[in-house]
Design a protein around this motif. Structure first.
Motif, PDB file in Angstrom:
ATOM      1  N   VAL A  95      29.661  41.578  45.721  1.00 43.01           N
ATOM      2  CA  VAL A  95      29.334  41.017  44.405  1.00 43.01           C
ATOM      3  C   VAL A  95      30.320  41.517  43.353  1.00 43.01           C
ATOM      4  CG1 VAL A  95      27.625  40.984  42.542  1.00 43.01           C
ATOM      5  CG2 VAL A  95      26.884  40.688  44.917  1.00 43.01           C
ATOM      6  N   ASN A  96      30.540  42.826  43.326  1.00 40.17           N
ATOM      7  CA  ASN A  96      31.431  43.403  42.317  1.00 40.17           C
ATOM      8  C   ASN A  96      32.876  42.945  42.500  1.00 40.17           C
ATOM      9  OD1 ASN A  96      29.290  44.799  41.193  1.00 40.17           O
ATOM     10  ND2 ASN A  96      29.651  46.637  42.419  1.00 40.17           N
ATOM     11  N   ASN A  97      33.325  42.884  43.743  1.00 41.35           N
ATOM     12  CA  ASN A  97      34.706  42.456  43.994  1.00 41.35           C
ATOM     13  C   ASN A  97      34.917  40.993  43.637  1.00 41.35           C
ATOM     14  OD1 ASN A  97      35.284  45.014  44.932  1.00 41.35           O
ATOM     15  ND2 ASN A  97      34.935  44.500  47.078  1.00 41.35           N
ATOM     16  N   SER A  98      33.910  40.165  43.899  1.00 41.88           N
ATOM     17  CA  SER A  98      34.013  38.753  43.517  1.00 41.88           C
ATOM     18  C   SER A  98      34.097  38.606  42.002  1.00 41.88           C
ATOM     19  CB  SER A  98      32.807  37.977  44.055  1.00 41.88           C
ATOM     20  OG  SER A  98      32.748  38.028  45.467  1.00 41.88           O
ATOM     21  N   ARG A  99      33.292  39.381  41.294  1.00 48.71           N
ATOM     22  CA  ARG A  99      33.348  39.351  39.825  1.00 48.71           C
ATOM     23  C   ARG A  99      34.704  39.837  39.314  1.00 48.71           C
ATOM     24  NH1 ARG A  99      27.571  42.366  38.744  1.00 48.71           N
ATOM     25  NH2 ARG A  99      26.174  40.583  39.091  1.00 48.71           N
ATOM     26  N   ASN A 100      35.175  40.938  39.884  1.00 50.08           N
ATOM     27  CA  ASN A 100      36.462  41.490  39.427  1.00 50.08           C
ATOM     28  C   ASN A 100      37.596  40.507  39.663  1.00 50.08           C
ATOM     29  OD1 ASN A 100      35.473  43.948  38.496  1.00 50.08           O
ATOM     30  ND2 ASN A 100      35.603  44.901  40.522  1.00 50.08           N
ATOM     31  N   LEU A 101      37.597  39.873  40.834  1.00 49.80           N
ATOM     32  CA  LEU A 101      38.649  38.901  41.108  1.00 49.80           C
ATOM     33  C   LEU A 101      38.558  37.724  40.150  1.00 49.80           C
ATOM     34  CD1 LEU A 101      40.985  37.906  42.863  1.00 49.80           C
ATOM     35  CD2 LEU A 101      39.295  36.925  44.440  1.00 49.80           C
ATOM     36  N   ALA A 102      37.351  37.265  39.877  1.00 51.44           N
ATOM     37  CA  ALA A 102      37.178  36.149  38.947  1.00 51.44           C
ATOM     38  C   ALA A 102      37.600  36.542  37.535  1.00 51.44           C
ATOM     39  CB  ALA A 102      35.713  35.687  38.958  1.00 51.44           C
ATOM     40  N   LEU A 103      37.260  37.759  37.113  1.00 49.60           N
ATOM     41  CA  LEU A 103      37.646  38.222  35.775  1.00 49.60           C
ATOM     42  C   LEU A 103      39.166  38.292  35.626  1.00 49.60           C
ATOM     43  CD1 LEU A 103      35.001  41.044  35.268  1.00 49.60           C
ATOM     44  CD2 LEU A 103      35.228  38.996  33.871  1.00 49.60           C
ATOM     45  N   LYS A 104      39.837  38.831  36.623  1.00 42.80           N
ATOM     46  CA  LYS A 104      41.291  38.941  36.556  1.00 42.80           C
ATOM     47  C   LYS A 104      41.948  37.569  36.546  1.00 42.80           C
ATOM     48  CE  LYS A 104      41.314  43.447  38.861  1.00 42.80           C
ATOM     49  NZ  LYS A 104      41.664  44.204  40.085  1.00 42.80           N
ATOM     50  N   LEU A 105      41.455  36.672  37.383  1.00 45.11           N
ATOM     51  CA  LEU A 105      42.032  35.333  37.437  1.00 45.11           C
ATOM     52  C   LEU A 105      41.758  34.545  36.161  1.00 45.11           C
ATOM     53  CD1 LEU A 105      41.178  34.369  41.132  1.00 45.11           C
ATOM     54  CD2 LEU A 105      43.452  34.783  40.182  1.00 45.11           C
ATOM     55  N   SER A 106      40.600  34.807  35.557  1.00 46.56           N
ATOM     56  CA  SER A 106      40.282  34.089  34.322  1.00 46.56           C
ATOM     57  C   SER A 106      41.252  34.435  33.197  1.00 46.56           C
ATOM     58  CB  SER A 106      38.844  34.415  33.891  1.00 46.56           C
ATOM     59  OG  SER A 106      38.729  35.763  33.474  1.00 46.56           O
ATOM     60  N   VAL A 107      41.794  35.641  33.244  1.00 47.80           N
ATOM     61  CA  VAL A 107      42.769  36.072  32.230  1.00 47.80           C
ATOM     62  C   VAL A 107      44.181  35.647  32.616  1.00 47.80           C
ATOM     63  CG1 VAL A 107      43.797  38.075  31.099  1.00 47.80           C
ATOM     64  CG2 VAL A 107      41.335  38.018  31.539  1.00 47.80           C
ATOM     65  N   ILE A 108      44.507  35.730  33.903  1.00 52.88           N
ATOM     66  CA  ILE A 108      45.865  35.456  34.369  1.00 52.88           C
ATOM     67  C   ILE A 108      46.179  33.963  34.368  1.00 52.88           C
ATOM     68  CG2 ILE A 108      47.414  35.598  36.363  1.00 52.88           C
ATOM     69  CD1 ILE A 108      46.015  38.234  37.099  1.00 52.88           C
ATOM     70  N   LEU A 109      45.246  33.154  34.879  1.00 55.91           N
ATOM     71  CA  LEU A 109      45.518  31.723  35.053  1.00 55.91           C
ATOM     72  C   LEU A 109      45.300  30.957  33.754  1.00 55.91           C
ATOM     73  CD1 LEU A 109      43.817  31.133  38.531  1.00 55.91           C
ATOM     74  CD2 LEU A 109      46.228  31.629  38.040  1.00 55.91           C
ATOM     75  N   LYS A 110      46.188  30.065  33.466  1.00 49.79           N
ATOM     76  CA  LYS A 110      46.103  29.293  32.239  1.00 49.79           C
ATOM     77  C   LYS A 110      45.690  27.845  32.485  1.00 49.79           C
ATOM     78  CE  LYS A 110      47.576  32.938  30.125  1.00 49.79           C
ATOM     79  NZ  LYS A 110      46.603  33.765  29.368  1.00 49.79           N
ATOM     80  N   GLU A 111      46.027  27.332  33.658  1.00 54.08           N
ATOM     81  CA  GLU A 111      45.743  25.925  33.937  1.00 54.08           C
ATOM     82  C   GLU A 111      44.328  25.764  34.509  1.00 54.08           C
ATOM     83  OE1 GLU A 111      48.716  24.056  36.267  1.00 54.08           O
ATOM     84  OE2 GLU A 111      50.398  24.867  35.092  1.00 54.08           O
ATOM     85  N   GLU A 112      43.629  24.742  34.042  1.00 53.25           N
ATOM     86  CA  GLU A 112      42.223  24.552  34.375  1.00 53.25           C
ATOM     87  C   GLU A 112      42.017  24.245  35.856  1.00 53.25           C
ATOM     88  OE1 GLU A 112      38.266  24.781  33.471  1.00 53.25           O
ATOM     89  OE2 GLU A 112      39.994  25.203  32.183  1.00 53.25           O
ATOM     90  N   HIS A 113      42.915  23.449  36.457  1.00 57.08           N
ATOM     91  CA  HIS A 113      42.693  23.074  37.862  1.00 57.08           C
ATOM     92  C   HIS A 113      42.853  24.281  38.791  1.00 57.08           C
ATOM     93  CE1 HIS A 113      47.115  22.767  37.692  1.00 57.08           C
ATOM     94  NE2 HIS A 113      47.079  23.015  38.997  1.00 57.08           N
TER      95      HIS A 113
END
Length: 287
Positions: A95-113
């Motif tokens: 659970v924590n690793n999935s959240r952390n990966l999502a949090l990092k990607l939400s900041v890094i990735l700019k394109e919606e798709h």
């Protein structure tokens, strides 16, 4: 997994859940009761053994072995609970690793798709892992537009993990993430496979057969010899006493058997399906 109020004593005492060991052991308890009655009848009515009979001293054996059987059952129960609790910690880590990966990607990735791709793929790993551990077939997993074709003849969670790695590598080659960011994300991806491997270790390594078989035989012969000695002091009251002792000892073994594999659908197994649903909810909120 059963949801309950640990402070509600009345419910615990007078309510019999469908997973309660009493229901499972009831046929055997009836047999033990009839067996105890037969032994009592033979010793008191048919053979008419006196108080001076050496059979009365068989209770000495039970006093000596009672300590041994209690140690065995404590070790058995603790070992099974450790496996259950380790499984829960591993899914908490997922659970924590999935959240952390999502949090990092939400900041890094700019394109919606790109964000939408991971919003669907990250929760799919938990879902596929849950079905993999429960031995459910996972030919196709649908996540609102994302269709994962899973090869049944290959390791299913690894296939999803490979898709995650492939997408991260593609983003790196396209220049959407830097080398430093690639290293940061790599740690979260590695943790997915580590969790999967640890869960498989619990799933595929049961308690050694000889140990489990010995405990069952020990309990059986311990119970079957109880009426011989105690009938002299208890009379026919030996019937409920022996049945109750059997219920207590056998219940501990049944509980240990149920929780030592915590990834199935038994009443006391881990709520992995619910945890996977929570991962999906949280990742979608973040991305």
């Amino acid at each position: 997994m059963i949801q309950y109020n640990p402070k509600d004593w009345i419910t615990f005492i007078f309510r019999f859940h469908k997973s309660d060991t009493f229901r499972q052991l009831f046929p055997m308890m009836v047999f033990i009761g009839l067996y105890s009655y037969a032994i009592g009848y033979l010793e008191m009515e048919y053979w008419q053994l006196s108080e001076k009979s050496f059979v009365k001293n068989i209770t000495i054996m039970h006093g000596m072995l009672g300590f041994v059987i209690s140690l065995l059952l404590v070790f058995r129960t603790n070992t099974a609970y450790d496996r259950w609790w380790e499984g829960r910690k591993l899914w908490g880590e997922l659970v924590n690793n999935s959240r952390n990966l999502a949090l990092k990607l939400s900041v890094i990735l700019k394109e919606e798709h790109d964000r939408n791709y991971f919003k669907k793929l990250i929760p799919s790993y938990a879902s596929v892992l849950q079905k993999h551990l429960a031995n459910d077939d996972t030919a196709k997993v649908l996540f609102e537009g994302l269709v994962l074709e899973i090869d049944q003849h290959k390791h299913k969670p690894n296939q999803v993990a490979k898709m995650l790695y492939q997408k991260i590598q593609d983003l790196y080659e396209q220049g959407k993430i830097s080398g430093d960011q690639l290293l940061i994300l790599n740690q979260e991806l590695i943790s997915f496979t580590n969790v999967c491997g640890a869960c498989e270790r619990i799933k595929n390594t049961p308690i050694p057969y000889s140990y489990s078989a010995f405990i069952k035989k020990f309990i059986f012969f311990y119970i079957m010899t109880l009426p011989f000695g105690y009938v002299f002091s208890l009379g026919y009251y030996v019937i409920p006493v022996v049945v109750f002792i059997f219920y207590v000892l056998a219940s501990l073994e049944l509980i240990a058997e149920e929780i030592e594999d915590p990834f199935g659908y038994d009443a006391n197994d881990l709520p992995t399906e619910k945890i996977a649903a929570n991962i999906k909810k949280h990742v979608e909120e973040i991305l």
